[in-house]
Design a protein around this motif. Structure first.
Motif, short mmCIF file in Angstrom:
data_model
loop_
_atom_site.label_atom_id
_atom_site.label_comp_id
_atom_site.label_asym_id
_atom_site.label_seq_id
_atom_site.Cartn_x
_atom_site.Cartn_y
_atom_site.Cartn_z
N ARG A 38 -33.51 36.95 -7.59
CA ARG A 38 -33.40 35.49 -7.67
C ARG A 38 -33.32 35.03 -9.12
O ARG A 38 -32.59 34.10 -9.46
N GLN A 39 -34.10 35.68 -9.99
CA GLN A 39 -34.14 35.26 -11.40
C GLN A 39 -32.90 35.70 -12.17
O GLN A 39 -32.58 35.11 -13.20
N THR A 40 -32.23 36.73 -11.69
CA THR A 40 -31.09 37.29 -12.44
C THR A 40 -29.76 37.07 -11.73
O THR A 40 -28.75 37.65 -12.12
N GLN A 41 -29.75 36.25 -10.68
CA GLN A 41 -28.54 36.11 -9.86
C GLN A 41 -27.37 35.55 -10.67
O GLN A 41 -27.55 34.83 -11.64
N ILE A 42 -26.18 35.88 -10.22
CA ILE A 42 -24.95 35.45 -10.88
C ILE A 42 -24.68 34.00 -10.50
O ILE A 42 -24.75 33.64 -9.33
N PRO A 43 -24.39 33.12 -11.48
CA PRO A 43 -24.09 31.72 -11.15
C PRO A 43 -22.93 31.63 -10.15
O PRO A 43 -21.97 32.40 -10.24
N PRO A 44 -23.00 30.69 -9.21
CA PRO A 44 -21.96 30.58 -8.17
C PRO A 44 -20.55 30.47 -8.71
O PRO A 44 -19.61 31.04 -8.16
N LEU A 45 -20.37 29.72 -9.81
CA LEU A 45 -19.02 29.52 -10.33
C LEU A 45 -18.44 30.79 -10.95
O LEU A 45 -17.23 30.87 -11.18
N GLU A 46 -19.28 31.79 -11.23
CA GLU A 46 -18.80 33.05 -11.79
C GLU A 46 -18.52 34.09 -10.71
O GLU A 46 -18.03 35.18 -11.01
N LEU A 47 -18.85 33.76 -9.47
CA LEU A 47 -18.63 34.70 -8.37
C LEU A 47 -17.21 34.57 -7.83
O LEU A 47 -16.65 33.48 -7.81
N PRO A 48 -16.62 35.69 -7.34
CA PRO A 48 -15.32 35.58 -6.68
C PRO A 48 -15.44 34.75 -5.40
O PRO A 48 -16.46 34.83 -4.72
N ARG A 49 -14.41 33.96 -5.07
CA ARG A 49 -14.42 33.15 -3.87
C ARG A 49 -13.41 33.71 -2.87
O ARG A 49 -12.23 33.43 -2.93
N TYR A 50 -13.91 34.56 -1.97
CA TYR A 50 -13.03 35.17 -0.97
C TYR A 50 -13.10 34.46 0.37
O TYR A 50 -12.34 34.73 1.26
N GLY A 51 -14.07 33.57 0.55
CA GLY A 51 -14.21 32.91 1.84
C GLY A 51 -15.20 33.64 2.72
O GLY A 51 -15.75 34.69 2.39
N VAL A 52 -15.40 33.06 3.91
CA VAL A 52 -16.44 33.56 4.80
C VAL A 52 -16.10 34.93 5.38
O VAL A 52 -16.97 35.65 5.85
N GLN A 53 -14.82 35.32 5.37
CA GLN A 53 -14.45 36.58 6.00
C GLN A 53 -14.62 37.79 5.08
O GLN A 53 -14.37 38.91 5.50
N ARG A 54 -15.05 37.55 3.83
CA ARG A 54 -15.23 38.67 2.91
C ARG A 54 -16.53 38.51 2.12
O ARG A 54 -17.06 37.42 1.96
N LEU A 55 -17.02 39.65 1.64
CA LEU A 55 -18.17 39.66 0.75
C LEU A 55 -17.70 39.49 -0.69
O LEU A 55 -16.50 39.48 -0.96
N SER A 56 -18.64 39.40 -1.63
CA SER A 56 -18.28 39.11 -3.02
C SER A 56 -17.75 40.34 -3.76
O SER A 56 -17.18 40.20 -4.84
N GLY A 57 -17.95 41.54 -3.21
CA GLY A 57 -17.51 42.75 -3.90
C GLY A 57 -18.50 43.22 -4.95
O GLY A 57 -18.17 44.04 -5.81
N ILE A 58 -19.73 42.73 -4.88
CA ILE A 58 -20.77 43.08 -5.85
C ILE A 58 -22.02 43.52 -5.10
O ILE A 58 -22.39 42.91 -4.09
N ARG A 59 -22.67 44.57 -5.57
CA ARG A 59 -23.95 45.00 -5.01
C ARG A 59 -25.02 44.90 -6.09
O ARG A 59 -24.70 44.90 -7.28
N CYS A 60 -26.28 44.84 -5.68
CA CYS A 60 -27.39 44.73 -6.63
C CYS A 60 -28.37 45.87 -6.38
O CYS A 60 -28.82 46.08 -5.25
N LEU A 61 -28.69 46.62 -7.45
CA LEU A 61 -29.73 47.63 -7.42
C LEU A 61 -30.93 47.03 -8.13
O LEU A 61 -30.86 46.69 -9.32
#
Length: 558
Positions: free
Chosen positions: A73-96
């Motif tokens: 939560r503290q390190t999440q990527i700002p929404p405007l910097e995320l790819p926008r693929y729509g509801v049918q796709r994920l963002s293409g990013i994973r978090c460890l």
């Protein structure tokens, strides 16, 4: 690499610790693996030394793209910097991510995963000890690993799934590509099942109820916003409500509600958030940064409908003027799009910004449009003078939007004015001749009926100003027919709204005939109340031509 590449809480970190974090950017893993044992232990070793959680974000090419100190939560990527693929796709990013406690991911971490629409969240619980190998590498720092991922929306509203605790070797052997493909396949099938066009606005409605508002008025306003969105061509996905004593000055709703809306935007795949309140430019800017999608208020939805409905040159002219007047104060704060015109040496210091250039251009356009509206106003005034010289009485049909004004003028004059069961179906004023024969004297009388633009609760001031040439058709009329949709639960509130708008108009006609429409669908209790409160009113059904003869008789005696 510089320290700016490390996000989150960097306070108190030593130079060598920052260097270890920066080295994580050089890591790369196979595209079909969610992580490797070596990378996971290396992250865990750094987290153990820092005694703080660490998050590492990877793309689908297996490259590290973001490193942060803190929780997801503290390190999440700002929404405007995320790819926008729509509801049918994920963002293409994973978090460890690492956790200092041997527990599954918290709801706050899972919410951050949903907000970013991550491919997966892998949480490593730490042992608090371990061993650094000679030549690099680490071991023994991870006790267990949890793998969490999103789920398609189900009947029980379960948003995610968390695996039981696993050892890191088992997690490292999982086929990550297969997991992502299967998830996106399910999301895509769900999207198709909803029968929603990818070009259609998927809208989340937000309503704020303050202390001065009654529950009935609040719900009526929200339902009206839903109808406005539908008229504008959007699909309402859900409605979120909040009760507050006063609006929040920065975001209108509270911080917790902003988080809830942002989560719903991602889980439902909304691409537009519509508020049932007017928003300041700063509020729009703050909310769009939080949601990562467009944010509009009630006025902007109405302006969009007007832009779609305007058919005549006069109507388009007035709509453009209203839109520009609305847009002008909202130019500030558009980031790089409104920065200095040039770039590099010679563009800093005094000089004209793109913001100033666009503002001046809009102001020039507004001035020109206002001149054209004044010309339109003068033209309509001359037409009215010609009608007055012929001594033909005129009656303006006014009322709340979708009350049935266009249907009524069609029924009375056998015209074909466009009419539809939607808000603001017609914008341009239409004048038609109504010929009535007096039953007793046999005298034929001609009356001009003018269908005006519909009113609405809290009609935007910019529309009032821009449509003054149209609204003057009301002020110059000899009498008014106030049409009321009696089938609407809030018909009394509609009457108050129309009267409030008419009260702000100079020289509005004093002769007013209340006409209650759609009595075939009206509640019997509402019908009795209306008859008691308005004994001089007429009760008709324009679509079925009920009660029109009585109305014609009353018009003859105007």
């Amino acid at each position: 690499m510089t320290t700016e590449n490390i996000y989150g809480n960097l306070q108190g970190l030593k130079a060598n610790q920052l260097k270890q974090l920066q080295k994580l950017y050089h890591q790369r893993i196979r595209i079909d693996r969610i992580t490797t044992t070596d990378l996971a232990e290396r992250i865990a070793a750094i987290s153990t030394e820092l005694k703080q959680p660490v998050c590492v974000y990877l793309n689908r090419r297996g490259q590290v793209m973001r490193v942060g100190v803190g929780t997801p939560r503290q390190t999440q990527i700002p929404p405007l910097e995320l790819p926008r693929y729509g509801v049918q796709r994920l963002s293409g990013i994973r978090c460890l991510a690492t956790s200092l406690k041997p527990i599954p991911p918290s709801e706050a971490c899972l919410t951050a995963m949903a907000r970013q629409r991550l491919d997966a969240l892998v949480m490593f619980s730490l042992t608090g000890q371990g061993m650094m190998r000679k030549g690099g590498g680490a071991t023994g720092f991870i006790e267990n690993a949890y793998v969490a991922h999103l789920l398609p929306i189900s009947n029980d509203n379960t948003l995610w799934e968390i695996s039981p605790p696993q050892d890191i070797e088992t997690v490292a052997e999982q086929d990550f590509q297969d997991l992502v493909d299967s998830l996106e396949g399910e999301f895509s099938r769900e999207f198709i099942a909803q029968d929603v066009s990818s070009q259609e606005d998927r809208v989340l409605l937000v309503g704020l109820m303050t202390g001065k508002m009654t529950e009935l008025k609040f719900q009526d306003s929200l339902q009206e916003l839903a109808l406005l969105v539908d008229s504008a061509g959007g699909k309402v996905l859900a409605t979120i409500e909040q009760k507050r004593a006063n609006p929040h000055p920065q975001t209108l709703v509270g911080a917790g509600k902003v988080e809830e809306i942002a989560l719903q935007v991602q889980t439902l795949g909304a691409n537009l958030v519509a508020f049932d309140r007017d928003l300041s430019p700063a509020q729009v800017r703050n909310l769009e940064l939080q949601f990562g999608v467009r944010v509009v208020d009630r006025t902007e939805v109405i302006l969009d409908i007007f832009a779609q409905r305007a058919q005549s040159g006069a109507g388009k002219l007035q709509v453009e003027l209203a839109q520009l007047e609305y847009m002008l104060p909202r130019l500030t704060g558009r980031g790089r799009a409104m920065s200095r015109l040039g770039g590099g040496i010679g563009t800093r210091g005094p000089g004209e910004t793109k913001l100033e250039t666009e503002r001046r251009s809009i102001q020039k356009r507004i001035t020109r449009l206002q001149q054209e509206v004044n010309q339109l106003q003068n033209h309509r005034s001359r037409l009215r003078q010609q009608r007055q010289q012929q001594e033909i009485p005129s009656v303006a049909i006014v009322g709340y939007t979708n009350a049935g004004k266009s249907t009524l003028i069609n029924a009375l004059t056998n015209s074909e004015v466009y009419a539809a069961d939607k808000l603001f179906a017609t914008l341009d004023p239409t004048t038609r001749r109504l010929t009535i024969t007096h039953q007793e004297t046999g005298e034929t009388r001609i009356i001009l009926l003018t269908d005006t633009v519909g009113f609405i609760h809290e009609l935007p001031p910019s529309l009032m100003d821009s449509f003054r040439a149209t609204l003057e058709e009301v002020t110059e009329a000899d009498a008014m027919l106030h049409v009321v949709d009696l089938s609407h639960p809030a018909w009394e509130s509609h009457i108050k709204s129309v009267k409030t708008i008419l009260a702000d108009m100079p020289l509005a006609p004093t002769i007013e005939l209340m006409v209650f429409n759609k009595i075939d669908r009206a509640d019997s209790e509402h019908l009795e109340i209306a008859k008691e409160k308005y004994p001089q009113g007429l009760f008709i059904c324009a679509s079925k031509r009920l009660g029109l003869e009585t109305l014609r008789t009353r018009l003859v005696n105007f």
